[in-house]
Design an enzyme around this catalytic site. Structure first.
Site, PDB file in Angstrom:
ATOM      1  N   PHE A   1     -48.602  24.262 -31.263  1.00  7.53           N
ATOM      2  CA  PHE A   1     -47.475  24.684 -30.495  1.00  7.53           C
ATOM      3  C   PHE A   1     -46.272  23.904 -30.791  1.00  7.53           C
ATOM      4  O   PHE A   1     -45.706  23.717 -29.700  1.00  7.53           O
ATOM      5  CB  PHE A   1     -48.085  24.814 -29.187  1.00  7.53           C
ATOM      6  CG  PHE A   1     -49.234  25.647 -28.723  1.00  7.53           C
ATOM      7  CD1 PHE A   1     -49.262  27.088 -29.117  1.00  7.53           C
ATOM      8  CD2 PHE A   1     -50.444  24.919 -28.793  1.00  7.53           C
ATOM      9  CE1 PHE A   1     -50.355  27.710 -28.832  1.00  7.53           C
ATOM     10  CE2 PHE A   1     -51.575  25.625 -28.546  1.00  7.53           C
ATOM     11  CZ  PHE A   1     -51.579  27.272 -28.615  1.00  7.53           C
TER      12      PHE A   1
ATOM     13  N   GLU B   1     -40.045  23.568 -34.240  1.00  3.71           N
ATOM     14  CA  GLU B   1     -39.198  22.819 -35.052  1.00  3.71           C
ATOM     15  C   GLU B   1     -38.026  21.959 -34.287  1.00  3.71           C
ATOM     16  O   GLU B   1     -37.711  22.721 -33.404  1.00  3.71           O
ATOM     17  CB  GLU B   1     -38.415  23.593 -36.180  1.00  3.71           C
ATOM     18  CG  GLU B   1     -39.499  24.138 -37.307  1.00  3.71           C
ATOM     19  CD  GLU B   1     -39.015  24.869 -38.211  1.00  3.71           C
ATOM     20  OE1 GLU B   1     -37.719  24.613 -38.616  1.00  3.71           O
ATOM     21  OE2 GLU B   1     -39.757  25.742 -38.758  1.00  3.71           O
TER      22      GLU B   1
ATOM     23  N   PHE C   1     -37.184  30.057 -22.342  1.00  7.90           N
ATOM     24  CA  PHE C   1     -37.020  31.344 -23.265  1.00  7.90           C
ATOM     25  C   PHE C   1     -36.341  32.748 -22.634  1.00  7.90           C
ATOM     26  O   PHE C   1     -36.896  33.661 -22.641  1.00  7.90           O
ATOM     27  CB  PHE C   1     -38.470  31.451 -23.788  1.00  7.90           C
ATOM     28  CG  PHE C   1     -38.780  30.431 -24.765  1.00  7.90           C
ATOM     29  CD1 PHE C   1     -38.554  30.959 -26.173  1.00  7.90           C
ATOM     30  CD2 PHE C   1     -39.082  29.309 -24.461  1.00  7.90           C
ATOM     31  CE1 PHE C   1     -38.818  30.091 -27.127  1.00  7.90           C
ATOM     32  CE2 PHE C   1     -39.279  28.397 -25.454  1.00  7.90           C
ATOM     33  CZ  PHE C   1     -39.365  28.671 -26.794  1.00  7.90           C
TER      34      PHE C   1
ATOM     35  N   CYS D   1     -41.770  31.444 -37.683  1.00 10.26           N
ATOM     36  CA  CYS D   1     -42.882  31.797 -36.863  1.00 10.26           C
ATOM     37  C   CYS D   1     -42.691  33.150 -35.955  1.00 10.26           C
ATOM     38  O   CYS D   1     -43.536  33.971 -35.975  1.00 10.26           O
ATOM     39  CB  CYS D   1     -43.086  30.819 -35.597  1.00 10.26           C
ATOM     40  SG  CYS D   1     -43.354  29.152 -36.363  1.00 10.26           S
TER      41      CYS D   1
HETATM   42  C1  UGA Z   1     -42.113  28.369 -31.901  1.00  7.38           C
HETATM   43  C2  UGA Z   1     -42.860  28.091 -30.665  1.00  7.38           C
HETATM   44  O1  UGA Z   1     -41.922  27.777 -29.915  1.00  7.38           O
HETATM   45  C3  UGA Z   1     -43.873  27.048 -30.950  1.00  7.38           C
HETATM   46  O2  UGA Z   1     -44.594  26.770 -29.919  1.00  7.38           O
HETATM   47  C4  UGA Z   1     -44.847  27.300 -32.213  1.00  7.38           C
HETATM   48  O3  UGA Z   1     -45.748  26.410 -32.309  1.00  7.38           O
HETATM   49  C5  UGA Z   1     -44.089  27.682 -33.271  1.00  7.38           C
HETATM   50  O4  UGA Z   1     -42.982  28.678 -32.990  1.00  7.38           O
HETATM   51  C6  UGA Z   1     -45.107  28.019 -34.317  1.00  7.38           C
HETATM   52  O5  UGA Z   1     -45.625  29.065 -34.143  1.00  7.38           O
HETATM   53  O6  UGA Z   1     -45.039  27.109 -35.283  1.00  7.38           O
HETATM   54  P1  UGA Z   1     -40.067  27.562 -33.219  1.00  7.38           P
HETATM   55  O7  UGA Z   1     -40.032  28.646 -34.388  1.00  7.38           O
HETATM   56  O8  UGA Z   1     -40.155  26.060 -33.992  1.00  7.38           O
HETATM   57  O9  UGA Z   1     -41.233  27.253 -32.386  1.00  7.38           O
HETATM   58  O10 UGA Z   1     -38.909  27.674 -32.454  1.00  7.38           O
HETATM   59  P2  UGA Z   1     -38.277  28.066 -30.843  1.00  7.38           P
HETATM   60  O11 UGA Z   1     -37.861  26.883 -30.212  1.00  7.38           O
HETATM   61  O12 UGA Z   1     -39.541  28.653 -30.397  1.00  7.38           O
HETATM   62  O13 UGA Z   1     -37.250  29.220 -30.999  1.00  7.38           O
HETATM   63  C7  UGA Z   1     -37.621  30.289 -31.857  1.00  7.38           C
HETATM   64  C8  UGA Z   1     -36.202  31.456 -31.713  1.00  7.38           C
HETATM   65  O14 UGA Z   1     -35.950  31.949 -30.521  1.00  7.38           O
HETATM   66  C9  UGA Z   1     -35.076  30.660 -32.171  1.00  7.38           C
HETATM   67  O15 UGA Z   1     -34.331  31.483 -33.021  1.00  7.38           O
HETATM   68  C10 UGA Z   1     -34.209  30.551 -30.923  1.00  7.38           C
HETATM   69  O16 UGA Z   1     -32.846  30.489 -31.293  1.00  7.38           O
HETATM   70  C11 UGA Z   1     -34.933  31.675 -30.287  1.00  7.38           C
HETATM   71  N1  UGA Z   1     -34.593  31.715 -28.686  1.00  7.38           N
HETATM   72  C12 UGA Z   1     -35.384  30.872 -27.939  1.00  7.38           C
HETATM   73  C13 UGA Z   1     -33.547  32.466 -28.071  1.00  7.38           C
HETATM   74  O17 UGA Z   1     -33.266  33.468 -28.558  1.00  7.38           O
HETATM   75  N2  UGA Z   1     -33.515  32.384 -26.600  1.00  7.38           N
HETATM   76  C14 UGA Z   1     -34.515  31.323 -25.931  1.00  7.38           C
HETATM   77  O18 UGA Z   1     -34.568  31.638 -24.710  1.00  7.38           O
HETATM   78  C15 UGA Z   1     -35.459  30.648 -26.734  1.00  7.38           C
END
Ligand code: UGA
Length: 450
Positions: free
Chosen positions: A152, A155, A249, A260
């Site tokens: 979990f 990045e 989120f 992911c």
């Molecule tokens: C995500 C999960 O949060 C991790 O728990 C998981 O381990 C990982 O995928 C994986 O499967 O390896 P990650 O892809 O690094 O992690 O990034 P996040 O911080 O979750 O953000 C993902 C995307 O959602 C980003 O583009 C971010 O800008 C977007 N986001 C996030 C939003 O548009 N709004 C939000 O409120 C939160």
């Protein structure tokens, strides 16, 4: 101190290997990519992850962390073998398991004593059984158990997420093996949940799909807020204080990207579909996510009329801040949509210009800072919320821009302040831009206060 090997040195494998070494274990990281391994042996990381380079060097120097391409050397000595190889999307949205299969075969050939094989890669439900079958078939004498241990890690904060997890999920048919892997995680003092293998594999997909659903939910609310004159940022704050909802989120914007969420939501939908189910919510989540990219183009058209020949500045190319990763980054799709409409692009990102370059239109101009990107632009779009974009000098910005138009794709600015400073401002879900009616579909410079 345990003997551990980690197969696959991408950001999950490298973080896992390094953090377990830092906890005092002896770890060997294995990858088939010789350049990656030789770089690591010289202290050069194949990815950018804050804090990781220093941690790698420290643990290599202490003799707890090694890297090799030699499976026998790594796996033969290990009590615990982690699989952390990539599972890219296949042609139909399914997870492509070729690297997992290859890793399982290699492990089977290299096993010398009893070992626990721990799968960290995000794999379709049932892959734990597949790994067991492959190892048994390849090496009928191998003594092993397979445990699913989804990761979990985010990045940009992978080390902190590894060291302070909300939970450790372990799935196995062999309960004793799961207990031994739980023991390995004991220094992290996190709640451990032990399930059967398929349930653990599903926990990973359901978690990512749920987080992606929250993002698409708030993005849908944002679009409705625009029409009804509410501010989605305040709406999310008001919702988030309810403990049953929580605030994480719920940031509206140009949608989720990365290696992911897009891949995992699609793979889960694919798994449902091939079992005769129609996962309507997952499809809606994906569709809303794509619309958020198009929304930027629609709003630019609302303000500028035709985009043909217009210059648009994009701030931020990585899929989120604190990483140079541009996989499925909203900026790349937005850039292509704008290019198709004839717009010229000026872009800036603090880290990921080189990685983005092969995926951007050929005539894109790469600026050396946000003001350079904005110079002469008809509009500026904030695509990634890097901290350094949050405190820009608005006077300087306005002075260099051709027209003072800002699309704030991550809601990092205060709409009132931006309007007070004379910008035509559009955030996501914070009211439609107020543009005087223009019968020609072209907003005259005078209407924009120029
Ligand atoms: C995500 C999960 O949060 C991790 O728990 C998981 O381990 C990982 O995928 C994986 O499967 O390896 P990650 O892809 O690094 O992690 O990034 P996040 O911080 O979750 O953000 C993902 C995307 O959602 C980003 O583009 C971010 O800008 C977007 N986001 C996030 C939003 O548009 N709004 C939000 O409120 C939160």
């Amino acid at each position: 101190m345990k003997q551990i090997s980690v197969i696959g040195l991408g950001y999950v494998g490298l973080t896992t290997a390094t953090c377990f070494a830092d906890l005092g274990n002896t770890v060997v990281g294995v990858d088939i990519d010789e350049r990656k391994v030789s770089g690591l042996l010289q202290g050069k990381l194949p990815i950018y992850e804050p804090g990781l380079e220093e941690m790698v060097r420290r643990n290599v120097a202490a003799g707890r962390l090694q890297f090799t391409t030699d499976f026998d050397r790594a796996v033969g000595q290990s009590e615990f073998v982690f699989i952390a190889v990539g599972t890219p999307s296949g042609a139909d949205g399914e997870a492509d398991l070729r690297y997992v299969r290859a890793a399982a075969e290699q492990i089977a050939h290299s096993l010398k004593g009893p070992a626990i094989i721990i799968n960290k890669s995000t794999v379709p439900i049932g892959t734990g059984d597949l790994v067991t079958t492959i190892i048994r078939r390849t090496n009928p004498h191998a003594q092993f158990a397979v445990v699913s241990n989804p990761e979990f890690l985010r990045e940009g904060s992978a080390i902190a997420d590894f060291m302070n997890p909300d939970r450790v999920v372990l799935g196995a048919e062999d309960h004793e093996a799961a207990q031994r892997v739980a023991e390995l995680h004991k220094p992290l003092a996190a709640p451990v949940i032990i399930t059967d293998t398929r349930t653990a594999e599903m926990i990973k997909y359901a978690s990512n799909a749920f987080l992606a659903t929250r993002i698409s939910f708030i993005n849908e609310i944002a679009v409705i807020c625009d029409e009804l004159g509410a501010d989605v940022k305040e709406v999310a704050r008001g919702m988030g204080l309810d403990k049953r909802i929580g605030s994480a989120f719920l940031d509206a914007g140009v949608g989720y990207g990365g290696s992911c969420f897009p891949k995992d939501v699609q793979a889960l939908a694919h798994m449902a579909a091939i079992h005769g189910r129609h996962p309507q919510l997952l499809h809606a989540v994906m569709e809303i996510n794509r619309s958020q990219r198009r929304l930027v183009v629609l709003r630019l058209r609302d303000i500028l009329g035709t985009l043909d020949g217009k210059t648009i500045a994009l701030l931020g190319l990585s899929f989120k801040p604190q990483t140079d990763d541009t996989r499925e980054a909203p900026a790349l799709e937005i850039a292509h949509l704008l290019h198709l409409e004839g717009a010229k692009l000026r872009v800036f990102d603090p880290l990921s210009m080189d990685l983005a370059r092969p995926h951007l239109p050929p005539d894109t101009v790469y600026a050396h800072d946000p003001y350079d990107a904005a110079t002469g632009a008809d509009a500026l779009v904030v695509v990634t919320e890097w901290n350094e974009f949050k405190q820009l000098d608005l006077h300087q910005l306005k002075a260099v821009m051709g027209r003072p138009v800002i699309i704030d794709g991550r809601n990092i600015y205060d709409p009132r302040e931006m309007r007070r400073e004379g910008f035509i401002y559009y955030g996501i879900g914070r009211g439609r831009p107020r543009v005087p009616h223009d019968p020609n579909g072209l907003v005259a410079a005078g209407a924009l206060g120029l």
